[in-house]
Motif scaffolding. Structure first.
Motif, PDB file in Angstrom:
ATOM      1  N   THR A  33       0.822  -1.214   0.000  1.00 16.38           N
ATOM      2  CA  THR A  33       0.000   0.000   0.000  1.00 16.38           C
ATOM      3  C   THR A  33       0.858   1.267   0.000  1.00 16.38           C
ATOM      4  OG1 THR A  33      -0.128   0.136   2.413  1.00 16.38           O
ATOM      5  CG2 THR A  33      -1.792  -1.205   1.285  1.00 16.38           C
ATOM      6  N   ILE A  36       2.417   6.235   0.415  1.00 14.41           N
ATOM      7  CA  ILE A  36       1.302   7.173   0.349  1.00 14.41           C
ATOM      8  C   ILE A  36       1.861   8.488  -0.179  1.00 14.41           C
ATOM      9  CG2 ILE A  36      -0.460   8.408   1.670  1.00 14.41           C
ATOM     10  CD1 ILE A  36      -0.899   5.391   1.550  1.00 14.41           C
ATOM     11  N   LYS A  37       1.198   9.070  -1.137  1.00 16.35           N
ATOM     12  CA  LYS A  37       1.672  10.336  -1.692  1.00 16.35           C
ATOM     13  C   LYS A  37       0.921  11.498  -1.052  1.00 16.35           C
ATOM     14  CE  LYS A  37       3.171   8.391  -6.091  1.00 16.35           C
ATOM     15  NZ  LYS A  37       3.059   8.428  -7.570  1.00 16.35           N
ATOM     16  N   PHE A  62      -3.960  13.614  -0.050  1.00 13.27           N
ATOM     17  CA  PHE A  62      -3.210  12.367  -0.107  1.00 13.27           C
ATOM     18  C   PHE A  62      -3.730  11.454  -1.204  1.00 13.27           C
ATOM     19  CE2 PHE A  62      -2.980  14.069   4.146  1.00 13.27           C
ATOM     20  CZ  PHE A  62      -1.647  13.929   4.487  1.00 13.27           C
ATOM     21  N   SER A  63      -2.887  10.525  -1.610  1.00  8.03           N
ATOM     22  CA  SER A  63      -3.272   9.573  -2.653  1.00  8.03           C
ATOM     23  C   SER A  63      -4.241   8.527  -2.134  1.00  8.03           C
ATOM     24  CB  SER A  63      -2.026   8.883  -3.218  1.00  8.03           C
ATOM     25  OG  SER A  63      -1.296   8.234  -2.187  1.00  8.03           O
ATOM     26  N   ASN A  64      -4.326   8.372  -0.817  1.00  9.78           N
ATOM     27  CA  ASN A  64      -5.251   7.432  -0.182  1.00  9.78           C
ATOM     28  C   ASN A  64      -5.977   8.150   0.949  1.00  9.78           C
ATOM     29  OD1 ASN A  64      -2.828   5.853  -1.227  1.00  9.78           O
ATOM     30  ND2 ASN A  64      -4.264   4.188  -0.843  1.00  9.78           N
ATOM     31  N   ARG A  65      -7.115   7.630   1.325  1.00 10.86           N
ATOM     32  CA  ARG A  65      -7.786   8.144   2.512  1.00 10.86           C
ATOM     33  C   ARG A  65      -7.051   7.590   3.730  1.00 10.86           C
ATOM     34  NH1 ARG A  65     -14.248   7.479   1.028  1.00 10.86           N
ATOM     35  NH2 ARG A  65     -14.229   8.915  -0.766  1.00 10.86           N
ATOM     36  N   ILE A  66      -6.583   8.482   4.571  1.00 11.74           N
ATOM     37  CA  ILE A  66      -5.833   8.041   5.741  1.00 11.74           C
ATOM     38  C   ILE A  66      -6.413   8.672   7.003  1.00 11.74           C
ATOM     39  CG2 ILE A  66      -3.732   7.770   4.364  1.00 11.74           C
ATOM     40  CD1 ILE A  66      -2.636  10.259   5.702  1.00 11.74           C
TER      41      ILE A  66
END
Length: 200
Positions: A33, A36-37, A62-66
């Motif tokens: 995963t 993360i960007k 971000f490139s993902n939901r964090i």
């Protein structure tokens, strides 16, 4: 890119600490995963490009939901001893700004000591996309930022017009105001280009 020599060291240290707090829990994620960007915009990106102003907040997506940690405020001191606070703006949303569809793909990696880019890849919007993002709100601060980017030779009026018009193709609604502010912004950049050329 490396932070420029003009970047204020106390700001860089506070920014790096903030990034460390975001990155730390990400180390526990499965390798597949990562990274993360993190795409940085606003005043933080402006400072790394021009070092002309200091922003109290960090605008980024971000490139993902964090799930962000709760403690994303860093206190530090200016060289004159004044207390300052840098915090992550949890309300920032780049869907409200004019943004080219390739802005994230064309972003620039920012190298920070002690930050593992294989975990959290910190990236700045390219200078041109940073200018484009300021067209929609176009406050006095946005106009000053566009002027600063032009003064440092980071954007050109023709490229700003082209990139902004490409971005507008993905927007709906009345674009008259955007077109008007774009013309104003291009005049600002054009004036700076003329002044810069006169100095040669």
């Amino acid at each position: 890119m490396q932070p420029s020599r003009a970047t204020r060291p106390e700001y860089l240290a506070a920014f790096t600490e903030l990034i460390q707090r975001i990155a730390e829990p990400l180390r526990e994620l499965p390798k597949r995963t990562l990274p993360i960007k993190m795409y940085v915009a606003g005043g933080a990106a402006m400072h790394f490009y021009t070092a002309e102003r200091i922003s109290n907040d960090v605008d980024a997506v971000f490139s993902n939901r964090i799930a962000l940690p709760s403690d994303l405020e860093v206190a530090y001191q200016d060289p004159d001893g004044a207390a300052r606070l840098l915090y992550f703006d949890r309300q920032y949303n780049d869907s409200f700004a004019l943004m080219h569809e390739d802005a994230h793909d064309d972003s620039v990696p920012l190298t920070l000591k002690e930050i593992d880019a294989s975990v959290l890849d910190v990236r700045l919007l390219a200078a041109l996309d940073l200018a484009v993002s300021k067209i929609s709100r176009f406050s006095s601060q946005d106009r000053d930022d566009i002027t600063a980017l032009a003064k440092h030779g980071l954007i050109k009026s023709a490229a700003l017009r082209r990139r902004s018009l490409e971005a507008m193709k993905n927007y709906v609604g009345n674009l008259d105001t955007l077109n008007s502010t774009l013309e104003f912004a291009c005049r600002i950049v054009g004036d700076v280009e003329q002044r810069n050329s006169g100095k040669r």
